[in-house]
Design a protein around this motif. Sequence first.
Motif, PDB file in Angstrom:
ATOM      1  N   MET A  96       0.805  -1.212   0.000  1.00 38.61           N
ATOM      2  CA  MET A  96       0.000   0.000   0.000  1.00 38.61           C
ATOM      3  C   MET A  96       0.844   1.272   0.000  1.00 38.61           C
ATOM      4  O   MET A  96       0.386   2.321  -0.459  1.00 38.61           O
ATOM      5  CB  MET A  96      -0.935   0.020   1.212  1.00 38.61           C
ATOM      6  N   ALA A  97       2.058   1.206   0.543  1.00 38.28           N
ATOM      7  CA  ALA A  97       2.921   2.390   0.589  1.00 38.28           C
ATOM      8  C   ALA A  97       4.372   1.947   0.713  1.00 38.28           C
ATOM      9  O   ALA A  97       4.678   0.954   1.383  1.00 38.28           O
ATOM     10  CB  ALA A  97       2.540   3.293   1.761  1.00 38.28           C
ATOM     11  N   ASP A  98       5.254   2.703   0.051  1.00 40.49           N
ATOM     12  CA  ASP A  98       6.688   2.424   0.151  1.00 40.49           C
ATOM     13  C   ASP A  98       7.434   3.735   0.374  1.00 40.49           C
ATOM     14  O   ASP A  98       6.858   4.706   0.838  1.00 40.49           O
ATOM     15  CB  ASP A  98       7.197   1.678  -1.084  1.00 40.49           C
ATOM     16  N   ASP A  99       8.718   3.744   0.056  1.00 39.60           N
ATOM     17  CA  ASP A  99       9.566   4.927   0.226  1.00 39.60           C
ATOM     18  C   ASP A  99       9.653   5.351   1.692  1.00 39.60           C
ATOM     19  O   ASP A  99       9.622   6.538   2.020  1.00 39.60           O
ATOM     20  CB  ASP A  99       9.071   6.088  -0.638  1.00 39.60           C
ATOM     21  N   PHE A 100       9.757   4.369   2.578  1.00 40.82           N
ATOM     22  CA  PHE A 100       9.981   4.619   3.998  1.00 40.82           C
ATOM     23  C   PHE A 100      11.393   4.199   4.375  1.00 40.82           C
ATOM     24  O   PHE A 100      11.955   3.270   3.798  1.00 40.82           O
ATOM     25  CB  PHE A 100       9.004   3.803   4.860  1.00 40.82           C
ATOM     26  N   GLY A 101      11.932   4.897   5.385  1.00 38.72           N
ATOM     27  CA  GLY A 101      13.186   4.437   5.964  1.00 38.72           C
ATOM     28  C   GLY A 101      12.937   3.238   6.851  1.00 38.72           C
ATOM     29  O   GLY A 101      13.517   2.166   6.686  1.00 38.72           O
ATOM     30  N   ARG A 102      12.018   3.410   7.827  1.00 40.12           N
ATOM     31  CA  ARG A 102      11.608   2.343   8.734  1.00 40.12           C
ATOM     32  C   ARG A 102      10.130   2.560   9.092  1.00 40.12           C
ATOM     33  O   ARG A 102       9.815   3.213  10.082  1.00 40.12           O
ATOM     34  CB  ARG A 102      12.441   2.339  10.026  1.00 40.12           C
ATOM     35  N   PRO A 103       9.184   2.041   8.306  1.00 40.88           N
ATOM     36  CA  PRO A 103       7.773   2.208   8.659  1.00 40.88           C
ATOM     37  C   PRO A 103       7.499   1.510   9.977  1.00 40.88           C
ATOM     38  O   PRO A 103       7.951   0.389  10.209  1.00 40.88           O
ATOM     39  CB  PRO A 103       7.038   1.531   7.500  1.00 40.88           C
ATOM     40  N   ASN A 104       6.761   2.152  10.854  1.00 40.23           N
ATOM     41  CA  ASN A 104       6.618   1.628  12.207  1.00 40.23           C
ATOM     42  C   ASN A 104       5.154   1.595  12.650  1.00 40.23           C
ATOM     43  O   ASN A 104       4.429   0.686  12.309  1.00 40.23           O
ATOM     44  CB  ASN A 104       7.489   2.457  13.155  1.00 40.23           C
ATOM     45  N   GLY A 105       4.698   2.593  13.404  1.00 44.13           N
ATOM     46  CA  GLY A 105       3.324   2.593  13.880  1.00 44.13           C
ATOM     47  C   GLY A 105       2.331   2.909  12.782  1.00 44.13           C
ATOM     48  O   GLY A 105       2.647   3.614  11.814  1.00 44.13           O
ATOM     49  N   ILE A 106       1.097   2.397  12.931  1.00 47.85           N
ATOM     50  CA  ILE A 106       0.062   2.641  11.927  1.00 47.85           C
ATOM     51  C   ILE A 106      -1.303   2.685  12.597  1.00 47.85           C
ATOM     52  O   ILE A 106      -1.586   1.909  13.521  1.00 47.85           O
ATOM     53  CB  ILE A 106       0.090   1.562  10.817  1.00 47.85           C
ATOM     54  N   THR A 107      -2.164   3.608  12.160  1.00 39.29           N
ATOM     55  CA  THR A 107      -3.522   3.700  12.691  1.00 39.29           C
ATOM     56  C   THR A 107      -4.400   4.463  11.713  1.00 39.29           C
ATOM     57  O   THR A 107      -3.909   5.117  10.792  1.00 39.29           O
ATOM     58  CB  THR A 107      -3.536   4.376  14.073  1.00 39.29           C
ATOM     59  N   PHE A 108      -5.724   4.395  11.929  1.00 40.06           N
ATOM     60  CA  PHE A 108      -6.693   5.099  11.104  1.00 40.06           C
ATOM     61  C   PHE A 108      -7.303   6.267  11.876  1.00 40.06           C
ATOM     62  O   PHE A 108      -7.371   6.238  13.108  1.00 40.06           O
ATOM     63  CB  PHE A 108      -7.850   4.176  10.699  1.00 40.06           C
ATOM     64  N   SER A 109      -7.795   7.256  11.143  1.00 41.16           N
ATOM     65  CA  SER A 109      -8.623   8.293  11.742  1.00 41.16           C
ATOM     66  C   SER A 109      -9.970   7.661  12.094  1.00 41.16           C
ATOM     67  O   SER A 109     -10.304   6.577  11.605  1.00 41.16           O
ATOM     68  CB  SER A 109      -8.814   9.446  10.756  1.00 41.16           C
ATOM     69  N   PRO A 110     -10.774   8.309  12.949  1.00 43.38           N
ATOM     70  CA  PRO A 110     -12.055   7.712  13.352  1.00 43.38           C
ATOM     71  C   PRO A 110     -12.972   7.359  12.181  1.00 43.38           C
ATOM     72  O   PRO A 110     -13.676   6.346  12.232  1.00 43.38           O
ATOM     73  CB  PRO A 110     -12.675   8.789  14.240  1.00 43.38           C
ATOM     74  N   ASP A 111     -12.959   8.156  11.120  1.00 42.69           N
ATOM     75  CA  ASP A 111     -13.812   7.863   9.965  1.00 42.69           C
ATOM     76  C   ASP A 111     -13.113   6.984   8.933  1.00 42.69           C
ATOM     77  O   ASP A 111     -13.683   6.683   7.879  1.00 42.69           O
ATOM     78  CB  ASP A 111     -14.303   9.155   9.312  1.00 42.69           C
TER      79      ASP A 111
END
Length: 343
Positions: A201-216
């Motif tokens: 779903m997404a790249d170009d990260f150094g170290r992708p870590n935490g992930i969450t959604f907004s309430p909607d």
Amino acid sequence: MAASITHSAAKASASAIPSAFSVYDNKFYDILGSSPKLELLLENNAFPFAHEASVYIPSTESLFVSSNIFTDPVTKKETIKVSKVSVSANPATAEIINSTIPMANGGVNNGDGILWCGQGTFNRSAGLYQMSAQPPYESELVIGNFYGREFNSVNDVVVHSDGSYWFTDPIYAWRQGFRPKPKLPNQVYRYDPATNNVRVMADDFGRPNGITFSPDEKIVYITDTAETDGNGSEDLLKPATIYAFDLVTIHGQAFLTNRRVFAMPGGGTPDGIKVDMDGNVYAGCKDGVNVWTAGGVLLGKILVKDGTANFSFGQNGTMFILNENKLWRAQLNRKVHGNLLKY
């Protein structure tokens, strides 16, 4: 700080707020309420039991946490242990459970159990593992590869309302010496358990870590902790940033668009990330939990010496903050509800 406080929750003067809470914007008083408190709930100096995950189970008022890496005094091998903390007990108690998650890290409530991120080892796959929240805590591998290419060291996960699992996969375990050389870039994935489809779903990260959604669920927040390499070194010129993406539907499928910088803490990296029902964004940072509005304005901080990698919301404005050998409990405004449990 403004001379006057206009928000209803800020009736008490600023001097009445404990020093553990640092206010940068008067709106933070609405989150704190009239009598915020930070208390040490549990301490264990034998090993850093409170490092990651922090999955709160309301039905049993228990908290599942994963430790930092430490040398097991019996096996003399580096390991990570999962503990179950009874937060309603007085005093709180903790027990190491017989978890089979390989080098557990992040986790999230999923059905009646917990969806864990297993970082893997040299002989066990990194991936997502579903574990029962009841003894004997049986678990099974949900997904361990991207069409034949093993994941690096799955770090954090969140569950979308459509049933899909979104997770990050940095190369930390390889840098820390307990996983083989990476076969995939530092990326973010979506897995659909109904179809077994897994997508980048997404790249170009150094170290992708935490992930969450907004309430909607229209925005996805992802932390990049590349400033910390994983081998003990730091590079202040690399990302220590929270990025926001719009979650849209194209041809009937989910895509992330409009990548943008959401926020960057003043020092250290933002690790675990959560959102409350009002859309405020919380991240575990070098100095504690930092809180921003949905517009990226720093509201304030819950200060914890030596910082926190992760935390979770409990019920009625409580928050559990992981601090390696210590577990803290913050009492905020009882109206503050985390997005994951929604109360």
